[in-house]
Design an enzyme around this catalytic site. Structure first.
Site, PDB file in Angstrom:
ATOM      1  N   CYS A  21       0.823  -1.198   0.000  1.00 31.87           N
ATOM      2  CA  CYS A  21       0.000   0.000   0.000  1.00 31.87           C
ATOM      3  C   CYS A  21       0.868   1.263   0.000  1.00 31.87           C
ATOM      4  O   CYS A  21       1.496   1.571  -1.008  1.00 31.87           O
ATOM      5  CB  CYS A  21      -0.962  -0.039   1.186  1.00 31.87           C
ATOM      6  SG  CYS A  21      -2.384   1.060   0.994  1.00 31.87           S
ATOM      7  N   HIS A  69      -3.667  -5.771   1.022  1.00 32.78           N
ATOM      8  CA  HIS A  69      -3.392  -6.099   2.420  1.00 32.78           C
ATOM      9  C   HIS A  69      -3.871  -7.514   2.706  1.00 32.78           C
ATOM     10  O   HIS A  69      -4.765  -8.024   2.034  1.00 32.78           O
ATOM     11  CB  HIS A  69      -4.133  -5.144   3.349  1.00 32.78           C
ATOM     12  CG  HIS A  69      -3.609  -3.747   3.362  1.00 32.78           C
ATOM     13  ND1 HIS A  69      -2.426  -3.394   3.974  1.00 32.78           N
ATOM     14  CD2 HIS A  69      -4.119  -2.603   2.844  1.00 32.78           C
ATOM     15  CE1 HIS A  69      -2.241  -2.095   3.845  1.00 32.78           C
ATOM     16  NE2 HIS A  69      -3.244  -1.584   3.156  1.00 32.78           N
TER      17      HIS A  69
END
Length: 486
Positions: free
Chosen positions: A335, A431
């Site tokens: 991310c 994630h």
């Protein structure tokens, strides 16, 4: 359905409120009750995506799992995600409402109470029991005006309170009795009893302490809870969990280094790796150099990518990382870490601060433009042909030639992420990669470790069951239900 409700507040932060609510949610679920967790206001950069495309604190997602129900944005209607020492993104019922400084947020709280009470009432409609978690300390009387997190909510919704103190940090008698001393009488009257958490040693030695707290406060002693060492196997609520020392692993075959940056987010990505017996996760603190013999460096998520990239450079980790790559080392950016690995990060609208474009680390041939729309979605797919499931939670779009070498294939959307030409640097917005046992085993095998036998997700549920049994032994759960009935 007219659900019973009970609120758990603490004498301070990190006294175990989240863990106790999770354990009680599993315990009462085991008894056949329909349980819903609820936290009016949370402050954490460790968040989870809900099935309806919103976000809540990771702790409430774990509590929902403990209660065997799907997470909902209404379980945490106000989520504050710190972006600086004085400001945070304000998320209301799962959606960002912009940023606010701490002083500005105080003026917003009365208006947010309506959303909090609406979410609470929605949860009550299909539950037998709502377990409410407070935030911070019940004794923060300086913040009492307009409060929506502790006594303000308790009074507005007429929910009785159990106060939790942490004996492990010391001074638990003073913290519980002191809370009674500073609370206004109307607030103190909402408290029905207290729990003392994280006790070590012979309980008989603190029997007089429990009696004295009860005598001085007028509250019922409802349990002395011994320290639960397996709590480390469950995701921590916030970055305070990263302050604990990592477990020594003298037999570890792999070393993974992770720079701990000030605005680290969704750091529970690391939990499955730390649970692996063959893996040592090295948390790099400021002033600590990146070791020269690590197998993998992970750049984790960030709530403020540009600011954390500046911190990374300030500590010299960019130089260490470049040397690691020259030696043939591998890097994974998750991310915000993915965004840092590219050539540049542009913030034309000033989402994270003043509008700016800054150079990235230049390890991936991509560029990122931060945008105001946040992507919140659960994803499934394959990486290196191995299945995984997870979620995306980010602002920004990343494009460039490196995307021609994607890291993963998302089932519904196609190529995702980027890989360097030599295959040693990877960036992804996904994630939760390592919670999937097969995906994690693939990574460990590619780094030279023996096959993993860890069943991570099953272990989380086993730990929740053990926590529930622990609370059944040491807390009067039947009396809590009576108190919840009002």
């Amino acid at each position: 359905m007219n659900a019973r409700a009970l609120m758990f507040q603490g004498t301070g932060s990190d006294v175990g409120k989240s863990l106790i609510v999770a354990g009680l949610a599993r315990a009462y679920s085991n008894r056949g009750l329909i349980v819903r967790p609820f936290k009016p206001q949370n402050m954490s950069n460790n968040a989870a995506v809900t099935p309806d495309g919103g976000e809540i604190g990771r702790a409430q997602a774990l509590q929902a799992r403990a209660a065997r129900v799907a997470p909902s944005v209404h379980m945490n209607p106000v989520l504050l995600k710190p972006q600086s020492d004085v400001g945070a993104q304000v998320v209301v019922q799962g959606r960002s409402r912009g940023n606010a400084k701490a002083s500005e947020y105080q003026t917003l709280k009365p208006a947010l109470m309506a959303a909090v009470l609406e979410s609470y009432e929605l949860l009550r409609t299909d539950a037998d029991l709502v377990l409410v978690e407070g935030a911070g300390s019940a004794s923060e009387i300086n913040l009492r005006a307009g409060d929506i997190a502790n006594m303000g909510f308790s009074r507005a919704a007429d929910v009785p309170v159990i106060l939790i103190g942490d004996i492990d940090r010391g001074g638990v008698i003073a913290s519980l009795v002191g809370t009674r001393a500073v609370l206004p009488e109307d607030d103190a009257a909402m408290i029905r009893g207290f729990l003392v958490n994280r006790f070590r040693g012979d309980p008989a030695l603190f029997a007089a302490g429990m009696e004295e707290i009860a005598r001085r406060t007028g509250w019922a002693a409802l349990g002395l809870i011994p320290f639960f060492p397996d709590a480390r196997r469950l995701p921590a609520e916030d970055a305070l969990g990263l302050e604990a020392a990592a477990l020594a692993k003298p037999g570890a075959k792999l070393r993974i280094a992770v720079p701990i940056l000030p605005r680290i987010a969704n750091f529970d990505d690391l939990d499955p790796l730390e649970a692996e017996p063959s893996v040592e996760v090295i948390r790099l603190r400021p002033g600590t150099a990146l070791p020269g013999n690590v197998d993998l460096v992970i750049l984790p998520g960030s709530k403020s990518t540009i600011a954390d990239l500046e911190d990374l450079r300030r500590h010299g980790w960019d130089i260490d990382l470049a040397a690691h790559v020259r030696r043939g080392g591998r890097v994974l950016g998750l991310c915000g870490g993915y965004q840092m690995l590219g050539r540049s990060i542009a913030d034309p609208d000033g989402i994270e601060g003043p509008p700016a474009t800054v150079p990235g680390l230049g390890l991936l041939d991509v560029d990122t433009v931060l945008t105001g729309e946040k992507r919140l979605v659960a994803v499934t797919g394959t990486a290196a042909g191995v299945p995984f499931s997870g979620y995306e939670m980010h602002m920004g779009v990343t494009e460039g030639p490196g995307r021609a070498r994607p890291f993963a294939l998302i089932d519904t959307e196609g190529p995702e992420g980027a890989v360097s030409e030599d295959g040693r640097v990877i960036g992804t917005y996904a994630h939760g990669l390592f919670t999937e046992d097969r995906q994690r085993a693939h990574w460990l095998a590619s780094l030279g470790a023996a096959p993993s036998t860890l069943a991570y997700e099953a272990g989380v549920d086993e730990t929740l069951d053990a926590l529930a049994a622990h609370l059944e032994r040491h807390v009067d759960l039947d009396r809590l239900l009576v108190l919840a009935a009002g």
